[in-house]
Design an enzyme around this catalytic site. Structure first.
Site, PDB file in Angstrom:
ATOM      1  N   GLU A 283      43.047  36.140  37.840  1.00 46.45           N
ATOM      2  CA  GLU A 283      43.075  37.504  37.282  1.00 46.45           C
ATOM      3  C   GLU A 283      44.491  38.068  37.315  1.00 46.45           C
ATOM      4  O   GLU A 283      44.725  39.168  37.844  1.00 46.45           O
ATOM      5  CB  GLU A 283      42.077  38.410  38.019  1.00 46.45           C
ATOM      6  CG  GLU A 283      40.649  37.956  37.807  1.00 46.45           C
ATOM      7  CD  GLU A 283      39.570  38.975  38.189  1.00 46.45           C
ATOM      8  OE1 GLU A 283      39.892  40.027  38.756  1.00 46.45           O
ATOM      9  OE2 GLU A 283      38.386  38.687  37.885  1.00 46.45           O
TER      10      GLU A 283
ATOM     11  N   GLU B  23      34.138  32.903  37.158  1.00 45.89           N
ATOM     12  CA  GLU B  23      33.494  33.991  37.927  1.00 45.89           C
ATOM     13  C   GLU B  23      32.485  34.650  37.015  1.00 45.89           C
ATOM     14  O   GLU B  23      32.846  35.166  35.948  1.00 45.89           O
ATOM     15  CB  GLU B  23      34.515  35.026  38.414  1.00 45.89           C
ATOM     16  CG  GLU B  23      35.358  34.545  39.558  1.00 45.89           C
ATOM     17  CD  GLU B  23      36.278  35.608  40.137  1.00 45.89           C
ATOM     18  OE1 GLU B  23      35.927  36.807  40.104  1.00 45.89           O
ATOM     19  OE2 GLU B  23      37.360  35.224  40.626  1.00 45.89           O
TER      20      GLU B  23
END
Ligand code: AHR
Length: 489
Positions: free
Chosen positions: A173, A295
């Protein structure tokens, strides 16, 4: 009566077993008190790793485990987690609850965990706050068999043999907690960092670049334009949040509108995958680069009275249905999806296992992974189910399906009835060999049903004897709020 058609004569590609992967971060009680009890613990363990948890994960054939984060990955310095435990440097886990991380679970412990699970390790490196040399040396430490400084350091720490490593994530991220970078900035950093991630001996790394946050299609475009030849995989993160990030909604206390809203949001992953895949197809028509949904899962408000930074939530039949539709969708896009990792294995978000001291329970989501495990490495088959839209202001399909053919020729069909109140009679037609034997297993309870430490088997898999062979297929009743595995030989 809904028609279900399975075309066994139409194979549509291989479903990678890694689609059924999991994710474990140094967050709350996922690693410590979840997967890892520590060598001195009274909880039965092998080298500190909880035996009840590894037994359960082996049963669902866990194929891969991603670690150490998540946001934690871009703050983690792997050298702090090796060597004599009492001398390991401590840190504050600033992302997750501000607790002290004593680094007693590090590279050696993670590799031991993967070896006990018989699964492929997926290590996520630190690009946000770590250096190029640090990342490069981690790969050397894990995968270089000898004659190098990192191989010698590993040997000094008690492991002379290299473990070998395939999946390596270059940051996490990085558009957010991993450095707040623009797509262009990250793309340049990715190019630099990945240059120094070497293949030692016969080891071949599968390099995964940080991908988009949900529907950020520009991120995917920039990454494909600038980095395609230098990556094997591009990630995608998507969480199903019923409300908004401030008020996500309760894990157990939800109403009918929220039930369907959650399922509708879970189904949205199909649209995301199609749109990201279309961009990837433009730059990579051969589909060499995998899309890794590394995820995914439901994200609810934490359980009352628990540390908000620990992300501990209960898990109901609603979560099980969200998992079932998501896994059916992943199967359907197996041409591009090379891996997916549910967040997170134990005690965090949509966990498959919850623990409390020495007690452990399996969540409804665990049972979905059990019902779907036959799809691993099987061949996707064309399938279609005639269905109507239900859910009122949150329209979702009543029934949701995928099917595959295993190596031995058996066909596995996974079907979910999303209705919270209506049973569905399903009439299945199989184009292919005549059915000799059929078995079915399912979970079926009320939307809010869940397993607790007082009642750990409220939701469990039951055999279903109600499936009848017909002239050209089979028929059965899928009760409201149920997930089925039907196996045909
Ligand atoms: O899974 C919890 C967090 O969600 C991860 O650390 C991060 O990558 C994501 O935002």
């Amino acid at each position: 009566m809904s028609k279900l058609i399975i075309n066994a004569n139409r194979p549509l590609g291989k479903i990678s077993r890694f689609i059924y992967g999991h994710f474990s971060e140094h967050l709350g009680r996922c690693v410590y008190n979840g997967l890892y009890a520590g060598e001195g613990s009274a909880i039965p363990n092998v080298n500190g790793i909880r035996s009840d948890v590894t037994d359960a994960l082996r049963k669902i054939k866990i194929p891969a485990l991603r670690w150490p984060g998540g946001c934690f990955a871009d703050e983690y310095h792997w050298k702090d987690g090796i060597g004599e435990k009492s001398k390991r440097k401590k840190m504050i886990n600033t992302h997750w609850g501000g607790v002290t991380e004593d680094n007693s679970f590090g590279t050696h412990e993670f590799m031991e965990l993967c070896s006990q699970l018989g699964c492929e390790p997926y290590v996520n490196g630190n690009l946000g706050s770590g250096g190029v040399a640090e990342m490069s040396e981690w790969v050397e430490y894990i995968s270089c068999s000898g004659g190098s400084p990192m191989a010698e350091l590993r040997a000094e720490n008690g492991r002379s043999e290299a473990w070998g490593l395939k999946f390596f994530g270059v940051g996490n991220e990085n558009w957010g907690c991993g450095g707040n970078m623009t797509a262009e900035r990250y793309a340049d950093e990715y190019r630099r960092y990945q240059t120094y991630l070497r293949d030692y001996g016969a080891n071949r790394l599968y390099k995964v670049a940080c991908g988009a946050n949900g529907g950020d299609y520009r991120w995917t475009k920039v990454m494909m334009e600038k980095c395609a030849p230098m990556m094997d995989g591009l990630s995608l993160h998507y969480y199903t949040v019923c409300g908004d990030w401030q008020n996500k909604g309760g894990a157990v206390n939800f109403n009918e509108e929220e039930y369907y809203r959650t399922l509708k949001k879970a189904l949205f992953i199909g649209e995301l995958i199609e749109n990201h895949s279309r961009i990837m197809d433009f730059y990579d028509p051969e589909r060499r680069i995998g899309l890794l949904v590394d995820e995914w899962g439901t994200w609810h408000d934490v359980e009352p009275g628990t540390n908000p930074g620990f992300l501990y939530q209960q898990n109901t039949m609603r979560d099980a249905l969200a998992a079932a539709v998501t896994l059916n969708i992943f199967n359907g896009h197996c041409g591009r999806i090379s891996m997916a990792n549910l967040a997170q294995t134990v005690n965090v978000l949509q966990a498959v296992i919850l623990t409390e001291g020495e007690k452990m329970l399996l969540t409804p989501t665990y049972h979905v992974f059990d019902l779907f495990k036959r799809h691993q490495d099987a061949t996707l088959l064309e399938s279609y189910v005639e269905t109507k839209l239900i859910g009122g202001v949150n329209p979702v399909p009543n029934l949701h399906v995928s099917a595959s053919k295993g190596e031995t020729g058996s066909i596995c069909i996974t079907l979910a009835n999303l209705s919270c109140s209506e049973d569905s009679l399903v009439d299945a037609h199989i184009a292919g060999p005549a059915i000799k034997k059929i078995t079915a297993r399912h979970i079926c309870e009320k939307p809010r049903s869940h397993n607790s430490f007082i009642n750990p088997n409220a939701v469990r898999i039951k055999d279903n004897a109600g499936v009848k062979i017909t002239r050209d297929g089979f028929s059965f009743t899928a009760p409201a709020c149920s997930v089925f595995e039907i196996v045909i030989n």
